[in-house]
Design an enzyme around this catalytic site. Structure first.
Site, mmCIF file in Angstrom:
data_model
loop_
_atom_site.group_PDB
_atom_site.id
_atom_site.type_symbol
_atom_site.label_atom_id
_atom_site.label_comp_id
_atom_site.label_asym_id
_atom_site.label_seq_id
_atom_site.Cartn_x
_atom_site.Cartn_y
_atom_site.Cartn_z
ATOM 1 N N LYS A 1 0.847 -1.210 0.000
ATOM 2 C CA LYS A 1 0.000 0.000 0.000
ATOM 3 C C LYS A 1 0.876 1.252 0.000
ATOM 4 O O LYS A 1 1.838 1.355 0.782
ATOM 5 C CB LYS A 1 -0.918 -0.017 1.231
ATOM 6 C CG LYS A 1 -1.950 1.113 1.256
ATOM 7 C CD LYS A 1 -2.926 0.982 2.424
ATOM 8 C CE LYS A 1 -3.972 2.080 2.428
ATOM 9 N NZ LYS A 1 -4.916 1.989 3.562
ATOM 10 N N SER B 1 -10.017 2.095 2.386
ATOM 11 C CA SER B 1 -9.078 2.823 1.556
ATOM 12 C C SER B 1 -8.044 1.944 0.856
ATOM 13 O O SER B 1 -7.455 2.359 -0.129
ATOM 14 C CB SER B 1 -8.346 3.869 2.393
ATOM 15 O OG SER B 1 -7.548 3.233 3.388
ATOM 16 N N SER C 1 -10.430 -0.126 6.747
ATOM 17 C CA SER C 1 -9.783 -0.093 5.431
ATOM 18 C C SER C 1 -9.059 -1.348 4.992
ATOM 19 O O SER C 1 -8.577 -1.399 3.863
ATOM 20 C CB SER C 1 -8.812 1.081 5.355
ATOM 21 O OG SER C 1 -9.528 2.241 5.060
HETATM 22 N N1 GLN Z 1 -13.615 4.597 5.560
HETATM 23 C C1 GLN Z 1 -13.098 5.083 6.805
HETATM 24 C C2 GLN Z 1 -12.686 6.519 6.623
HETATM 25 O O1 GLN Z 1 -12.909 7.040 5.602
HETATM 26 C C3 GLN Z 1 -11.948 4.246 7.275
HETATM 27 C C4 GLN Z 1 -10.713 4.444 6.496
HETATM 28 C C5 GLN Z 1 -9.546 3.663 7.000
HETATM 29 O O2 GLN Z 1 -9.693 2.673 7.723
HETATM 30 N N2 GLN Z 1 -8.366 4.127 6.635
HETATM 31 O O3 GLN Z 1 -12.141 7.133 7.479
#
Ligand code: GLN
Length: 496
Positions: free
Chosen positions: A79, A154, A178
């Protein structure tokens, strides 16, 4: 079977046994990336020479008689939120375009030490803020099950890369869901370790009290092998836990749930959940019961307040963490023509460099932390956080693990929620409590929804440092369902 369809464990064994070289394995995956990534867009950066160089080094170590670990020579997609000295690191943001970090994240370093071959850096929602990878400054990633749908987020580049057989393994980070949510909607395994169980050093910070690196894989054992490869204490991360890594590989091998007490979270699974998601979820709970688990319903009343608390805490921390992008230290600089003050250059750079969701979070967080509002918003959210941790504590007096659907719906169409932040935030309804409490949770595929034929994930939540329990239950589900899917769930993916 071609190399790209093999598991990480099989590839590691083939390389260790000298049956194939790490270079051949890497080349097979680079060829796959060249063939499908123009459609999938899982990768932001692939550097053939750097990848082959790493593979050659593994082959040389083997030739020299070195004892290589189980994942040496196995390719991995990384990532693009972890720093890498030999590849750019953008966090999916324009503000870091062209940035080359001077050091490796601890996770990156440990991947290299384990002999994993980093194929490239994967796409993500900008600074990991989102649930669809549509917030990337570099275009959306597409779901290998249906190219018109999102791969979750994400860590959507990482989930799509593994689901599309571009890599057998990938890394992710989970701040609110995410890893688990993208794993669920692409039909793969994704694990959020206990907070502090994997190092944040060199991870570009979103919300530091929540951010947790973790693995993606197409099966439970591969995820466990990767989990063990990069987890464990790190003196460079002040919140790192100084305790042995739970024996997750052993748990993945074991997969016995006889006598295990499983709690179904009462608050997750009513209105707003897709019927096909609930059907697969309930069937899987029954399946676990038939394997000898003792299933009870458990109420965790404060879980319903997790989402609003998260959307105060995470943006608050983000607003502070993202202050470092000041046009002086990293990446982009706009309007620095000798006529403007540093402050003006900073304002112009941040206006041009951050996307709309990141700006929304910075504004929300700055507001929640501002004097006069701090107690009403941030302080209140921290109290909710304590209540959630207490709900988990009480639940884990009654049961060994909790289960729920990972996410309320299957993968949604690209564009459907892009202009509706609230709808987007709901994708993490079931995953967020675990981040707020800091415990462990996994998502494991449990079938396809009848309406759309898309994958559904089962979430298994365990206490702090109970990561092994997640793998045990996930392995039981995987084994019991394997027969139904023949060549594995992903063999049903129609798009690629
Ligand atoms: N979807 C959540 C957010 O937008 C979690 C994102 C994540 O875990 N990085 O914050």
């Amino acid at each position: 079977m071609s190399l790209i369809h093999k598991s990480a464990a099989e590839l590691g064994a083939l390389v260790a046994g000298g049956e194939v070289s790490a270079v051949e394995v890497a080349q097979a995956h680079l060829d796959r990336i060249a063939a499908v990534d123009p459609q999938v867009n899982a990768f932001l950066h692939v550097d053939v020479e750097t990848t082959l160089g790493q593979a050659r080094a593994v082959d040389a170590r083997r030739a020299a008689g070195e004892d290589l670990g189980p994942l040496a020579g196995v390719p991995i997609a990384h990532k693009d939120v972890f720093t890498t000295v030999d590849m750019p690191t953008t966090a999916g943001s324009k503000i870091l375009e062209g940035y080359r970090p001077p050091y490796d994240a601890t996770v990156t370093r440990r991947l290299r030490e384990a002999g994993l071959v980093i194929l490239g850096k994967t796409n993500l929602d900008e600074f990991a803020m989102g649930s669809s990878t549509e917030n990337s400054a570099y275009g959306p990633t597409r779901n290998p099950w249906d190219l018109n749908r999102v791969p979750g987020g994400s860590s959507g580049g990482s989930s799509a890369a593994v689901a599309a057989y571009e890599a057998p393994l990938s890394t992710g980070t989970d701040t609110g869901g995410s890893i688990r949510q993208p794993a669920a909607v692409t039909g793969i395994v994704g694990m959020k370790p206990t907070y502090g169980g994997s190092s944040r050093y060199g991870l570009i910070a979103f919300a530091s009290s929540l951010d947790t690196p973790g693995p993606f894989a197409r099966n439970v054992m591969d995820a466990a092998l990767l989990h063990e490869a990069f987890s464990g204490h790190d003196a460079m991360d002040s919140t790192s836990i100084d305790a042995p890594v739970p024996s997750v590989v052993e748990a993945a091998r074991n997969g016995d749930v006889a006598g295990l007490r499983i709690g179904v979270v009462k608050e997750f699974g009513g209105d707003g959940y897709q019927a096909g998601v609930l059907a697969r979820f309930h069937e899987t709970v029954e399946l676990l019961e038939s394997l000898g688990a003792k299933v009870v319903e458990v109420s965790c009343p404060s879980f319903t307040t997790a989402l609003p608390a998260y959307y105060l805490i995470a943006p608050s921390e983000a607003s502070s963490n993202l202050a470092r992008f000041d046009a002086m230290r990293y990446g982009l600089r706009v309007g620095d023509d000798g006529t403007r003050s540093a402050e003006e250059v900073m304002a112009l750079t941040r206006a041009a460099g951050f996307g709309p969701e990141v700006k929304r979070r910075i504004i929300l967080g700055t507001y929640a932390l501002s004097s006069g509002y701090y107690d009403a918003y941030y302080g209140q959210a921290q109290k909710v956080r304590t209540l959630i941790a207490r709900d988990f504590e009480a639940a884990f007096h009654q049961v060994d693990v909790l289960v729920s659907p990972t996410t309320p719906t299957t993968a949604f169409p690209i564009g459907e929620r892009a202009d509706d932040p609230m709808a987007m935030y709901l994708a993490d309804l079931c995953t967020i409590p675990t981040n707020l409490a800091g415990n462990a949770a996994i998502s494991v595929p449990c079938g396809l929804a009848d309406e759309d034929g898309l994958p559904v994930g089962l979430q298994v939540m365990a206490p702090v440092l109970g990561d092994d329990r997640c793998y045990r239950v996930a392995a039981a589900v995987e084994r019991a369902l394997e027969g139904r899917w023949g060549g594995g769930l992903l063999s049903k993916a129609p798009a690629l």
